[in-house]
Design a protein around this motif. Structure first.
Motif, PDB file in Angstrom:
ATOM      1  N   GLY A  64      12.969 -21.354 -14.059  1.00 21.87           N
ATOM      2  CA  GLY A  64      13.518 -20.797 -12.821  1.00 21.87           C
ATOM      3  C   GLY A  64      14.616 -19.778 -13.082  1.00 21.87           C
ATOM      4  O   GLY A  64      14.648 -18.702 -12.469  1.00 21.87           O
ATOM      5  N   LEU A  65      15.501 -20.096 -13.996  1.00 19.94           N
ATOM      6  CA  LEU A  65      16.593 -19.184 -14.328  1.00 19.94           C
ATOM      7  C   LEU A  65      16.063 -17.900 -14.963  1.00 19.94           C
ATOM      8  O   LEU A  65      16.483 -16.794 -14.616  1.00 19.94           O
ATOM      9  CB  LEU A  65      17.593 -19.860 -15.269  1.00 19.94           C
ATOM     10  CG  LEU A  65      18.788 -19.021 -15.701  1.00 19.94           C
ATOM     11  CD1 LEU A  65      19.589 -18.540 -14.500  1.00 19.94           C
ATOM     12  CD2 LEU A  65      19.672 -19.830 -16.632  1.00 19.94           C
ATOM     13  N   PHE A  66      15.106 -18.038 -15.857  1.00 19.43           N
ATOM     14  CA  PHE A  66      14.529 -16.852 -16.500  1.00 19.43           C
ATOM     15  C   PHE A  66      13.844 -15.964 -15.466  1.00 19.43           C
ATOM     16  O   PHE A  66      14.043 -14.753 -15.441  1.00 19.43           O
ATOM     17  CB  PHE A  66      13.547 -17.242 -17.604  1.00 19.43           C
ATOM     18  CG  PHE A  66      13.008 -16.049 -18.343  1.00 19.43           C
ATOM     19  CD1 PHE A  66      13.729 -15.481 -19.379  1.00 19.43           C
ATOM     20  CD2 PHE A  66      11.790 -15.489 -17.991  1.00 19.43           C
ATOM     21  CE1 PHE A  66      13.252 -14.362 -20.057  1.00 19.43           C
ATOM     22  CE2 PHE A  66      11.298 -14.374 -18.658  1.00 19.43           C
ATOM     23  CZ  PHE A  66      12.034 -13.808 -19.693  1.00 19.43           C
ATOM     24  N   VAL A  67      13.035 -16.574 -14.609  1.00 18.85           N
ATOM     25  CA  VAL A  67      12.320 -15.801 -13.586  1.00 18.85           C
ATOM     26  C   VAL A  67      13.310 -15.144 -12.628  1.00 18.85           C
ATOM     27  O   VAL A  67      13.147 -13.973 -12.259  1.00 18.85           O
ATOM     28  CB  VAL A  67      11.311 -16.697 -12.831  1.00 18.85           C
ATOM     29  CG1 VAL A  67      10.761 -16.006 -11.596  1.00 18.85           C
ATOM     30  CG2 VAL A  67      10.180 -17.097 -13.761  1.00 18.85           C
ATOM     31  N   ALA A  68      14.361 -15.864 -12.237  1.00 18.87           N
ATOM     32  CA  ALA A  68      15.349 -15.292 -11.320  1.00 18.87           C
ATOM     33  C   ALA A  68      16.041 -14.077 -11.933  1.00 18.87           C
ATOM     34  O   ALA A  68      16.271 -13.069 -11.255  1.00 18.87           O
ATOM     35  CB  ALA A  68      16.393 -16.351 -10.948  1.00 18.87           C
ATOM     36  N   ARG A  69      16.370 -14.157 -13.216  1.00 15.13           N
ATOM     37  CA  ARG A  69      17.085 -13.047 -13.866  1.00 15.13           C
ATOM     38  C   ARG A  69      16.171 -11.931 -14.346  1.00 15.13           C
ATOM     39  O   ARG A  69      16.538 -10.766 -14.287  1.00 15.13           O
ATOM     40  CB  ARG A  69      17.867 -13.567 -15.058  1.00 15.13           C
ATOM     41  CG  ARG A  69      19.078 -14.339 -14.655  1.00 15.13           C
ATOM     42  CD  ARG A  69      20.076 -14.252 -15.751  1.00 15.13           C
ATOM     43  NE  ARG A  69      21.284 -14.947 -15.372  1.00 15.13           N
ATOM     44  CZ  ARG A  69      22.338 -15.002 -16.113  1.00 15.13           C
ATOM     45  NH1 ARG A  69      22.342 -14.407 -17.272  1.00 15.13           N
ATOM     46  NH2 ARG A  69      23.396 -15.643 -15.705  1.00 15.13           N
ATOM     47  N   PHE A  70      15.003 -12.295 -14.868  1.00 16.73           N
ATOM     48  CA  PHE A  70      14.189 -11.300 -15.564  1.00 16.73           C
ATOM     49  C   PHE A  70      12.748 -11.215 -15.069  1.00 16.73           C
ATOM     50  O   PHE A  70      11.967 -10.441 -15.625  1.00 16.73           O
ATOM     51  CB  PHE A  70      14.169 -11.608 -17.069  1.00 16.73           C
ATOM     52  CG  PHE A  70      15.537 -11.738 -17.679  1.00 16.73           C
ATOM     53  CD1 PHE A  70      16.377 -10.643 -17.784  1.00 16.73           C
ATOM     54  CD2 PHE A  70      15.988 -12.966 -18.148  1.00 16.73           C
ATOM     55  CE1 PHE A  70      17.635 -10.751 -18.356  1.00 16.73           C
ATOM     56  CE2 PHE A  70      17.241 -13.094 -18.723  1.00 16.73           C
ATOM     57  CZ  PHE A  70      18.069 -11.984 -18.826  1.00 16.73           C
ATOM     58  N   GLY A  71      12.388 -11.985 -14.069  1.00 18.74           N
ATOM     59  CA  GLY A  71      11.001 -12.022 -13.598  1.00 18.74           C
ATOM     60  C   GLY A  71      10.475 -10.670 -13.156  1.00 18.74           C
ATOM     61  O   GLY A  71       9.293 -10.365 -13.347  1.00 18.74           O
ATOM     62  N   HIS A  72      11.346  -9.843 -12.581  1.00 20.90           N
ATOM     63  CA  HIS A  72      10.910  -8.517 -12.115  1.00 20.90           C
ATOM     64  C   HIS A  72      10.401  -7.646 -13.268  1.00 20.90           C
ATOM     65  O   HIS A  72       9.583  -6.754 -13.060  1.00 20.90           O
ATOM     66  CB  HIS A  72      12.054  -7.816 -11.386  1.00 20.90           C
ATOM     67  CG  HIS A  72      13.221  -7.496 -12.250  1.00 20.90           C
ATOM     68  ND1 HIS A  72      14.116  -8.455 -12.691  1.00 20.90           N
ATOM     69  CD2 HIS A  72      13.621  -6.320 -12.788  1.00 20.90           C
ATOM     70  CE1 HIS A  72      15.031  -7.873 -13.448  1.00 20.90           C
ATOM     71  NE2 HIS A  72      14.755  -6.582 -13.532  1.00 20.90           N
ATOM     72  N   LEU A  73      10.852  -7.932 -14.480  1.00 15.51           N
ATOM     73  CA  LEU A  73      10.432  -7.125 -15.631  1.00 15.51           C
ATOM     74  C   LEU A  73       8.993  -7.424 -16.057  1.00 15.51           C
ATOM     75  O   LEU A  73       8.339  -6.568 -16.645  1.00 15.51           O
ATOM     76  CB  LEU A  73      11.379  -7.354 -16.807  1.00 15.51           C
ATOM     77  CG  LEU A  73      12.813  -6.889 -16.578  1.00 15.51           C
ATOM     78  CD1 LEU A  73      13.696  -7.289 -17.748  1.00 15.51           C
ATOM     79  CD2 LEU A  73      12.864  -5.389 -16.339  1.00 15.51           C
TER      80      LEU A  73
END
Length: 172
Positions: A64-73
């Motif tokens: 969840g944290l990874f997707v929230a910070r970097f998911g758009h990439l």
């Protein structure tokens, strides 16, 4: 030039902390279920969590944290050069910055290939760098310190013209 070689002694380019962090980041972009890559990113300076915080978050929290910070990439991964996906790390030492620049250059040269293939190549290169000295008839690259006490028929010492100041570039 296609000359087989192994690097021995000391840390290799792909083993440098900043490069391992960026490789973890790219691996997590390719596969957000890769727990080793996710934890590597979370522990890196890009996120900066300690082990207690990571343990407290748990598996679903990591993702969840990874997707929230970097998911758009992840959506951009097929459309831009991989070096454009990587977070900028502003407070790197000059040597670490040079390592990151070298990785970015390599990624730009391979930008038209799928990111998963690029990661496979980086893994292959990492394993090749770490090959043992008894890997056969190859050129062995090592520091003078690592070579002391070893017998070689031919030895080339490079960068003898280099100043003792470590921040100065090697002139070829």
């Amino acid at each position: 030039f296609g000359i087989p070689f192994v690097t021995t002694g000391g840390r290799t380019f792909l083993e440098a902390r900043e490069i391992r962090d960026l490789r973890c980041f790219l691996a997590a972009l390719v596969n957000p279920l890769d727990e080793v890559a996710l934890i590597g990113v979370l522990r890196s300076p890009m996120v900066g969590l300690n082990d207690k915080e990571i343990f407290r978050l748990g598996k679903s929290g990591w993702q969840g944290l990874f997707v929230a910070r970097f998911g758009h990439l992840r959506k951009l991964a097929g459309f831009v050069s991989p070096d454009r996906l990587l977070p900028i790390q502003p407070d790197l030492s000059p040597r670490a910055r040079a390592n990151v620049d070298k990785l970015f250059s390599w990624l730009r040269r391979n930008r038209h290939r799928p990111l998963a293939e690029i990661l496979d190549d980086l893994e292959f290169l990492s394993e090749a760098e770490a090959a043992p000295p008894e890997a056969g008839n190859v050129v062995q690259l090592m520091s003078i310190h690592a070579a002391k006490g070893l017998e070689f028929k031919v030895v080339f010492v490079s960068a003898l013209q280099r100043d003792t100041e470590r921040s100065s570039p090697v002139l070829t």
